[in-house]
Design a protein around this motif. Structure first.
Motif, PDB file in Angstrom:
ATOM      1  N   ALA A   1       2.767  64.044  44.861  1.00 28.54           N
ATOM      2  CA  ALA A   1       2.216  63.263  45.965  1.00 28.54           C
ATOM      3  C   ALA A   1       2.934  63.723  47.220  1.00 28.54           C
ATOM      4  CB  ALA A   1       2.447  61.779  45.737  1.00 28.54           C
ATOM      5  N   MET A   2       2.165  64.007  48.273  1.00 25.12           N
ATOM      6  CA  MET A   2       2.774  64.490  49.511  1.00 25.12           C
ATOM      7  C   MET A   2       1.874  64.193  50.689  1.00 25.12           C
ATOM      8  SD  MET A   2       2.345  68.401  48.378  1.00 25.12           S
ATOM      9  CE  MET A   2       1.124  68.517  47.099  1.00 25.12           C
ATOM     10  N   VAL A   3       2.492  64.101  51.834  1.00 25.99           N
ATOM     11  CA  VAL A   3       1.754  63.943  53.079  1.00 25.99           C
ATOM     12  C   VAL A   3       2.034  65.205  53.888  1.00 25.99           C
ATOM     13  CG1 VAL A   3       1.462  62.605  55.190  1.00 25.99           C
ATOM     14  CG2 VAL A   3       1.974  61.434  53.030  1.00 25.99           C
ATOM     15  N   ILE A   4       0.962  65.944  54.167  1.00 25.53           N
ATOM     16  CA  ILE A   4       1.079  67.196  54.919  1.00 25.53           C
ATOM     17  C   ILE A   4       0.311  67.014  56.217  1.00 25.53           C
ATOM     18  CG2 ILE A   4       0.770  69.693  54.894  1.00 25.53           C
ATOM     19  CD1 ILE A   4       0.409  69.505  51.843  1.00 25.53           C
ATOM     20  N   ASP A   5       1.040  67.053  57.311  1.00 26.47           N
ATOM     21  CA  ASP A   5       0.427  66.934  58.639  1.00 26.47           C
ATOM     22  C   ASP A   5      -0.511  65.727  58.723  1.00 26.47           C
ATOM     23  OD1 ASP A   5       0.312  67.899  61.266  1.00 26.47           O
ATOM     24  OD2 ASP A   5      -1.541  69.002  60.871  1.00 26.47           O
ATOM     25  N   GLY A   6      -0.048  64.595  58.168  1.00 21.95           N
ATOM     26  CA  GLY A   6      -0.822  63.357  58.221  1.00 21.95           C
ATOM     27  C   GLY A   6      -1.869  63.192  57.137  1.00 21.95           C
ATOM     28  N   GLU A   7      -2.091  64.208  56.319  1.00 20.12           N
ATOM     29  CA  GLU A   7      -3.078  64.150  55.225  1.00 20.12           C
ATOM     30  C   GLU A   7      -2.352  63.829  53.914  1.00 20.12           C
ATOM     31  OE1 GLU A   7      -6.469  64.802  55.073  1.00 20.12           O
ATOM     32  OE2 GLU A   7      -6.763  65.309  57.175  1.00 20.12           O
ATOM     33  N   ASP A   8      -2.840  62.831  53.190  1.00 23.90           N
ATOM     34  CA  ASP A   8      -2.249  62.388  51.930  1.00 23.90           C
ATOM     35  C   ASP A   8      -2.880  63.157  50.773  1.00 23.90           C
ATOM     36  OD1 ASP A   8      -0.573  60.761  50.416  1.00 23.90           O
ATOM     37  OD2 ASP A   8      -2.102  59.219  50.155  1.00 23.90           O
ATOM     38  N   PHE A   9      -2.027  63.769  49.923  1.00 20.03           N
ATOM     39  CA  PHE A   9      -2.508  64.531  48.770  1.00 20.03           C
ATOM     40  C   PHE A   9      -1.847  64.034  47.495  1.00 20.03           C
ATOM     41  CE2 PHE A   9      -3.126  67.448  52.300  1.00 20.03           C
ATOM     42  CZ  PHE A   9      -4.383  67.969  52.049  1.00 20.03           C
ATOM     43  N   HIS A  10      -2.620  63.975  46.421  1.00 24.45           N
ATOM     44  CA  HIS A  10      -2.135  63.690  45.071  1.00 24.45           C
ATOM     45  C   HIS A  10      -2.715  64.799  44.206  1.00 24.45           C
ATOM     46  CE1 HIS A  10      -0.656  59.670  46.087  1.00 24.45           C
ATOM     47  NE2 HIS A  10      -1.657  59.688  46.963  1.00 24.45           N
ATOM     48  N   LEU A  11      -1.861  65.745  43.796  1.00 28.37           N
ATOM     49  CA  LEU A  11      -2.349  66.946  43.119  1.00 28.37           C
ATOM     50  C   LEU A  11      -1.598  67.197  41.820  1.00 28.37           C
ATOM     51  CD1 LEU A  11      -2.468  69.214  46.289  1.00 28.37           C
ATOM     52  CD2 LEU A  11      -4.415  68.125  45.160  1.00 28.37           C
ATOM     53  N   THR A  12      -2.285  67.825  40.896  1.00 31.88           N
ATOM     54  CA  THR A  12      -1.678  68.276  39.651  1.00 31.88           C
ATOM     55  C   THR A  12      -1.348  69.748  39.819  1.00 31.88           C
ATOM     56  OG1 THR A  12      -3.020  66.706  38.400  1.00 31.88           O
ATOM     57  CG2 THR A  12      -2.019  68.521  37.160  1.00 31.88           C
TER      58      THR A  12
END
Length: 118
Positions: free
Chosen positions: A70-81
């Motif tokens: 789970a990460m926030v990159i430049d304001g975008e929230d991502f949940h990735l495998t």
């Protein structure tokens, strides 16, 4: 003068096999598995592409291990495998390749990464 090679040509082991351009970027990454979250302490990216990232972490991983990030990159929230592609114990770093990424998330990743290059 042309010379004929005997047998197949071996690929260059140092050739860049990434399909996506990587850019330097530092942001916090959280592990979504509770056992990993407790052991990982702080994990930070070193660089990122739409296909994966290099991550600094104190927890050791095996190549091939699957992780949820789970990460926030430049304001975008991502949940990735992702799957651990390589490990550098001496640098406390791992390289992960994202898997099963939706087309929408892949496009969002490309857009965010492009913003780092401006």
């Amino acid at each position: 003068m042309n010379t004929k090679l005997d047998g197949p040509v071996e690929p260059d082991p140092y050739m860049n096999r990434r399909a996506e351009e990587r850019v330097a970027a530092r942001f916090e990454v959280r592990f979504e598995q509770m056992e990993d979250a407790a052991r990982a302490l702080r994990a930070y990216s070193l660089n990122v592409s739409a296909g994966g990232l290099c991550l600094r972490t104190r927890k050791s991983y095996d190549v091939g291990a699957q992780v949820r990030l789970a990460m926030v990159i430049d304001g975008e929230d991502f949940h990735l495998t992702a799957v651990v592609a390589w490990v550098r114990d001496e640098a406390e770093a791992i390289g992960v390749r994202f898997i099963d990424v939706s087309e929408e998330d892949h496009e969002r990743l490309r857009r965010v990464i492009a913003s780092f290059k401006r």
